[in-house]
Design a protein around this motif. Sequence first.
Motif, PDB file in Angstrom:
ATOM      1  N   ASN A 175      90.893 148.306   7.435  1.00 33.20           N
ATOM      2  CA  ASN A 175      89.901 147.251   7.224  1.00 33.20           C
ATOM      3  C   ASN A 175      89.729 146.943   5.736  1.00 33.20           C
ATOM      4  N   ILE A 176      89.702 148.005   4.914  1.00 36.61           N
ATOM      5  CA  ILE A 176      89.568 147.793   3.464  1.00 36.61           C
ATOM      6  C   ILE A 176      90.783 147.065   2.916  1.00 36.61           C
ATOM      7  N   ALA A 177      91.982 147.450   3.390  1.00 37.31           N
ATOM      8  CA  ALA A 177      93.201 146.796   2.913  1.00 37.31           C
ATOM      9  C   ALA A 177      93.244 145.333   3.332  1.00 37.31           C
ATOM     10  N   THR A 178      92.777 145.032   4.548  1.00 40.29           N
ATOM     11  CA  THR A 178      92.772 143.640   5.020  1.00 40.29           C
ATOM     12  C   THR A 178      91.821 142.792   4.186  1.00 40.29           C
ATOM     13  N   LYS A 179      90.640 143.334   3.908  1.00 43.98           N
ATOM     14  CA  LYS A 179      89.682 142.591   3.079  1.00 43.98           C
ATOM     15  C   LYS A 179      90.234 142.374   1.665  1.00 43.98           C
ATOM     16  N   ALA A 180      90.906 143.398   1.126  1.00 40.71           N
ATOM     17  CA  ALA A 180      91.458 143.255  -0.226  1.00 40.71           C
ATOM     18  C   ALA A 180      92.600 142.249  -0.256  1.00 40.71           C
ATOM     19  N   THR A 181      93.383 142.160   0.814  1.00 43.04           N
ATOM     20  CA  THR A 181      94.514 141.224   0.852  1.00 43.04           C
ATOM     21  C   THR A 181      94.057 139.768   0.844  1.00 43.04           C
ATOM     22  N   TYR A 182      92.978 139.494   1.596  1.00 45.99           N
ATOM     23  CA  TYR A 182      92.515 138.109   1.723  1.00 45.99           C
ATOM     24  C   TYR A 182      91.261 137.843   0.894  1.00 45.99           C
ATOM     25  N   THR A 183      91.127 138.566  -0.236  1.00 39.84           N
ATOM     26  CA  THR A 183      89.992 138.333  -1.106  1.00 39.84           C
ATOM     27  C   THR A 183      90.099 136.942  -1.754  1.00 39.84           C
ATOM     28  N   GLY A 184      89.053 136.161  -1.675  1.00 46.63           N
ATOM     29  CA  GLY A 184      89.029 134.832  -2.270  1.00 46.63           C
ATOM     30  C   GLY A 184      89.619 133.755  -1.400  1.00 46.63           C
ATOM     31  N   GLN A 185      90.016 134.066  -0.150  1.00 44.38           N
ATOM     32  CA  GLN A 185      90.567 133.054   0.746  1.00 44.38           C
ATOM     33  C   GLN A 185      90.120 133.342   2.170  1.00 44.38           C
ATOM     34  N   ILE A 186      90.347 132.387   3.027  1.00 43.29           N
ATOM     35  CA  ILE A 186      89.931 132.531   4.416  1.00 43.29           C
ATOM     36  C   ILE A 186      90.980 133.349   5.162  1.00 43.29           C
ATOM     37  N   PRO A 187      90.579 134.415   5.889  1.00 40.58           N
ATOM     38  CA  PRO A 187      91.555 135.197   6.656  1.00 40.58           C
ATOM     39  C   PRO A 187      92.200 134.342   7.730  1.00 40.58           C
ATOM     40  N   PRO A 188      93.417 134.625   8.076  1.00 42.18           N
ATOM     41  CA  PRO A 188      94.102 133.841   9.108  1.00 42.18           C
ATOM     42  C   PRO A 188      93.409 133.990  10.453  1.00 42.18           C
ATOM     43  N   MET A 189      93.429 132.939  11.263  1.00 44.36           N
ATOM     44  CA  MET A 189      92.848 132.927  12.594  1.00 44.36           C
ATOM     45  C   MET A 189      93.912 133.329  13.601  1.00 44.36           C
ATOM     46  N   ASN A 190      93.627 134.390  14.411  1.00 45.66           N
ATOM     47  CA  ASN A 190      94.608 134.859  15.390  1.00 45.66           C
ATOM     48  C   ASN A 190      94.819 133.880  16.532  1.00 45.66           C
ATOM     49  N   ILE A 191      93.938 132.877  16.621  1.00 45.88           N
ATOM     50  CA  ILE A 191      94.119 131.903  17.687  1.00 45.88           C
ATOM     51  C   ILE A 191      95.408 131.105  17.499  1.00 45.88           C
ATOM     52  N   PHE A 192      95.893 131.049  16.278  1.00 46.18           N
ATOM     53  CA  PHE A 192      97.140 130.342  16.004  1.00 46.18           C
ATOM     54  C   PHE A 192      98.323 131.306  15.871  1.00 46.18           C
ATOM     55  N   ASN A 193      98.122 132.578  16.181  1.00 49.30           N
ATOM     56  CA  ASN A 193      99.162 133.597  16.044  1.00 49.30           C
ATOM     57  C   ASN A 193      99.849 133.791  17.395  1.00 49.30           C
ATOM     58  N   PRO A 194     101.126 133.436  17.554  1.00 44.68           N
ATOM     59  CA  PRO A 194     101.817 133.600  18.844  1.00 44.68           C
ATOM     60  C   PRO A 194     101.871 135.060  19.290  1.00 44.68           C
ATOM     61  N   ALA A 195     102.004 135.993  18.343  1.00 46.45           N
ATOM     62  CA  ALA A 195     102.055 137.414  18.716  1.00 46.45           C
ATOM     63  C   ALA A 195     100.727 137.852  19.324  1.00 46.45           C
ATOM     64  N   ALA A 196      99.619 137.344  18.759  1.00 47.22           N
ATOM     65  CA  ALA A 196      98.312 137.689  19.303  1.00 47.22           C
ATOM     66  C   ALA A 196      98.141 137.129  20.710  1.00 47.22           C
TER      67      ALA A 196
END
Length: 213
Positions: A175-196
């Motif tokens: 969770n910490i790594a995910t927040k650090a990766t997308y700092t300053g931008q909107i996280p991707p939405m899994n609704i548009f992720n075919p794998a999800a």
Amino acid sequence: MKKLLPLLLLFSIAFTKHANAQFETVKDSVVQLYGIVMTADSLVGIPAVSITIKGSHRGTITNNQGVFSIVVLKGDVVEFTHVSYKPKTIIIPRNLEGNQQSIVQLMVEDTTYLPVTIIRPRPTPQQFERDFVKTKVPDDQIEIARQNNDVAKRRILMNSIPGDGSEASSLQFRNIATKATYTGQIPPMNIFNPAAWSEFIQAWKRGDFKNKH
């Protein structure tokens, strides 16, 4: 100081008289109780009879001939008990003269009733075969381990058993790594992720979203 000496002397004399009176009272109340415990029908000495004084932790038992001796106080309640005889109770009289008392205590055998036992005949070969086949054998450790490794059982265990310290730490770091990766931008939405979507469809087919209550 001279005036206090007579008072101290009188106090000492009075205290001594009071202590002597109490000692004489206690000494007069002590009784040496001795005797023999015998069967009421054949007058045979009963060994290993428990003799206890109610309300205290004092007691004794009879010897091989049924003879006993114990120190009691006037007014004590003495109980005689044995596993094969009915219990007996006596009271030491408070107005007993002297400090010794001898008794011959008779005890009556106590009948013990055992629960009813039903004896059945041996089963026939046909009955034994039927019962043997229908008897459920409890699962051993190997069978229990095999059942726990079943896919459905493992899925239930994964949903019901909380994670250990290592799993919780890994989740927190992710969770910490995910927040650090997308700092300053909107996280991707899994609704548009075919794998999800593929994982969601597989979970739907497995029945992960069914109501378990």
